[in-house]
Design a protein around this motif. Structure first.
Motif, PDB file in Angstrom:
ATOM      1  N   LEU A  32       0.973  -1.186  -0.011  1.00 53.32           N
ATOM      2  CA  LEU A  32      -0.027  -0.082   0.059  1.00 53.32           C
ATOM      3  C   LEU A  32       0.949   1.271   0.207  1.00 53.32           C
ATOM      4  O   LEU A  32       1.365   1.764   1.033  1.00 53.32           O
ATOM      5  CB  LEU A  32      -0.903  -0.148   1.294  1.00 53.32           C
ATOM      6  N   LEU A  40      -9.419   4.365  -0.066  1.00 54.64           N
ATOM      7  CA  LEU A  40      -8.821   3.293   0.553  1.00 54.64           C
ATOM      8  C   LEU A  40      -9.859   2.163   0.811  1.00 54.64           C
ATOM      9  O   LEU A  40      -9.134   0.822   0.485  1.00 54.64           O
ATOM     10  CB  LEU A  40      -8.310   3.795   1.936  1.00 54.64           C
ATOM     11  N   GLU A  41     -11.129   2.513   1.365  1.00 51.82           N
ATOM     12  CA  GLU A  41     -11.876   1.234   1.530  1.00 51.82           C
ATOM     13  C   GLU A  41     -12.009   0.455   0.352  1.00 51.82           C
ATOM     14  O   GLU A  41     -11.830  -0.717   0.085  1.00 51.82           O
ATOM     15  CB  GLU A  41     -13.200   1.580   2.113  1.00 51.82           C
ATOM     16  N   ILE A  44      -9.020  -1.556  -0.911  1.00 50.38           N
ATOM     17  CA  ILE A  44      -8.844  -2.848   0.008  1.00 50.38           C
ATOM     18  C   ILE A  44      -9.859  -3.830  -0.249  1.00 50.38           C
ATOM     19  O   ILE A  44      -9.563  -5.079  -0.341  1.00 50.38           O
ATOM     20  CB  ILE A  44      -9.049  -2.563   1.754  1.00 50.38           C
ATOM     21  N   LEU A  55      -1.798  -7.596   3.790  1.00 54.62           N
ATOM     22  CA  LEU A  55      -1.315  -6.200   3.244  1.00 54.62           C
ATOM     23  C   LEU A  55      -0.354  -5.819   3.512  1.00 54.62           C
ATOM     24  O   LEU A  55       0.082  -6.197   4.753  1.00 54.62           O
ATOM     25  CB  LEU A  55      -2.698  -5.487   3.471  1.00 54.62           C
ATOM     26  N   LEU A  57       2.082  -2.555   4.451  1.00 55.18           N
ATOM     27  CA  LEU A  57       2.084  -1.231   4.614  1.00 55.18           C
ATOM     28  C   LEU A  57       3.361  -0.520   4.830  1.00 55.18           C
ATOM     29  O   LEU A  57       4.107  -0.894   5.621  1.00 55.18           O
ATOM     30  CB  LEU A  57       1.100  -0.766   5.721  1.00 55.18           C
ATOM     31  N   CYS A  78      -6.773   0.933   8.000  1.00 47.27           N
ATOM     32  CA  CYS A  78      -6.701  -0.370   7.493  1.00 47.27           C
ATOM     33  C   CYS A  78      -7.085  -1.431   8.275  1.00 47.27           C
ATOM     34  O   CYS A  78      -7.828  -2.460   8.206  1.00 47.27           O
ATOM     35  CB  CYS A  78      -5.137  -0.784   6.945  1.00 47.27           C
ATOM     36  N   ARG A  79      -6.844  -1.437   9.686  1.00 53.06           N
ATOM     37  CA  ARG A  79      -7.333  -2.408  10.686  1.00 53.06           C
ATOM     38  C   ARG A  79      -8.688  -2.213  10.899  1.00 53.06           C
ATOM     39  O   ARG A  79      -9.239  -3.318  11.042  1.00 53.06           O
ATOM     40  CB  ARG A  79      -6.536  -1.969  12.248  1.00 53.06           C
ATOM     41  N   THR A  82     -10.487  -4.103   7.517  1.00 54.68           N
ATOM     42  CA  THR A  82     -10.054  -5.318   6.945  1.00 54.68           C
ATOM     43  C   THR A  82      -9.710  -6.322   7.994  1.00 54.68           C
ATOM     44  O   THR A  82      -9.039  -5.779   8.913  1.00 54.68           O
ATOM     45  CB  THR A  82      -9.065  -5.465   5.658  1.00 54.68           C
ATOM     46  N   LEU A  86      -1.908  -7.509   8.585  1.00 53.68           N
ATOM     47  CA  LEU A  86      -1.129  -6.216   8.290  1.00 53.68           C
ATOM     48  C   LEU A  86       0.440  -6.386   8.611  1.00 53.68           C
ATOM     49  O   LEU A  86       0.598  -6.587   9.827  1.00 53.68           O
ATOM     50  CB  LEU A  86      -1.833  -5.010   9.286  1.00 53.68           C
TER      51      LEU A  86
END
Ligand code: DX5
Ligand code: ZN
Length: 239
Positions: A32, A40-41, A44, A55, A57, A78-79, A82, A86
């Motif tokens: 990412l 972003l959503e 993902i 993912l 990061l 992100c947490r 999804t 990570l």
């Protein structure tokens, strides 16, 4: 019930997840960095639909590397968005200072650079104490000997095939020899991960050299369809 202040996942659980994921190798992790952060959503969801299993990061501070990206707020976002693991790659000076914040933000694996600290072991131990698996990263110009002192402790070795700081760079062949050497000396449960310039032309040689996880940026985000890009990379890895 997780006791207050305890990590949501324990180190043992995350190590088990890592081991299960390594059984599915070659595993492609989208980086990412080149994605559309304005959506972003949606990005993902497209990656989840493409079947990615984690993912990657890319955190950059503008000090350790000559580029700046994002920090804890994006990791937290992100947490929230999804359930995928990570894999947070911190390209920052003085990583020890931010371990707690990145684990609290939701990192499952936290990888820092050997070039950014003279004392990697306490950083790894702190990541472990907070329930995370720990990775050590080294740039193409850094010899393997630089990480000799912590190979017994790490869960992941991130072999950079480009100098940390930017996507879209050319693959550095030195990564192949490092992967081959590492595969011969690390504990079998240690994950070898490649990062930088990995595409359909370079992924097979990384895989043959012992790499299991493949961080990919431009060879996914530069394509119209993420599922086709990811599947093509996996097919080429095995070719
Ligand atoms: C570079 C990052 C990489 C990079 C990969 O500092 O750590 O993850 O974004 O991008 P590509 O695949 O385009 O080299
Ligand atoms: Zn990275």
């Amino acid at each position: 019930m997780v006791a207050a202040g305890q990590p949501l996942d324990s180190l043992a659980t995350r190590r088990a997840h890592l081991a299960a994921l390594s059984q599915a190798a070659p595993v492609v992790l989208p980086s990412l960095l080149l994605c559309d952060f304005g959506n972003l959503e949606r990005e993902i969801r497209r990656l989840e639909d493409a079947g990615v299993r984690a993912l990657h990061l890319d955190v950059m501070d503008g000090q350790f590397v000559p580029n700046m990206t994002y920090g804890m707020p994006i990791v937290e976002a992100c947490r929230r968005l999804t359930k995928l693991p990570l894999d947070v790659h911190i390209m920052i000076a003085n990583p020890a200072r931010y371990v707690r914040q990145f684990m609290a933000a939701g990192a499952d694996n936290l990888t820092f650079h050997i070039e950014a600290t003279a004392e990697p072991r306490p950083v790894i131990e702190q990541i472990h104490s907070l329930g995370g698996t720990a990775g050590i990263a080294l740039n193409p110009a850094t010899p393997l000997s630089a990480i000799d002192g912590c190979l017994d402790l790490v869960d992941v070795v991130l072999v950079m095939s480009v100098p940390a700081g930017f996507g879209g760079q050319k693959f550095h062949e030195v990564a192949i020899e490092k992967l081959q050497q590492l595969r011969r000396v690390v504990r079998p449960e240690v994950i070898l991960e490649g990062d930088g310039g990995i595409n359909e032309q370079t992924i097979a040689r990384c895989h043959a050299a012992g790499c299991q996880f493949f961080v990919v940026g431009s060879a996914i985000f530069g394509r119209p369809d993420y599922a086709t890009a990811v599947q093509g990379l996996v097919v080429h890895a095995r070719s």
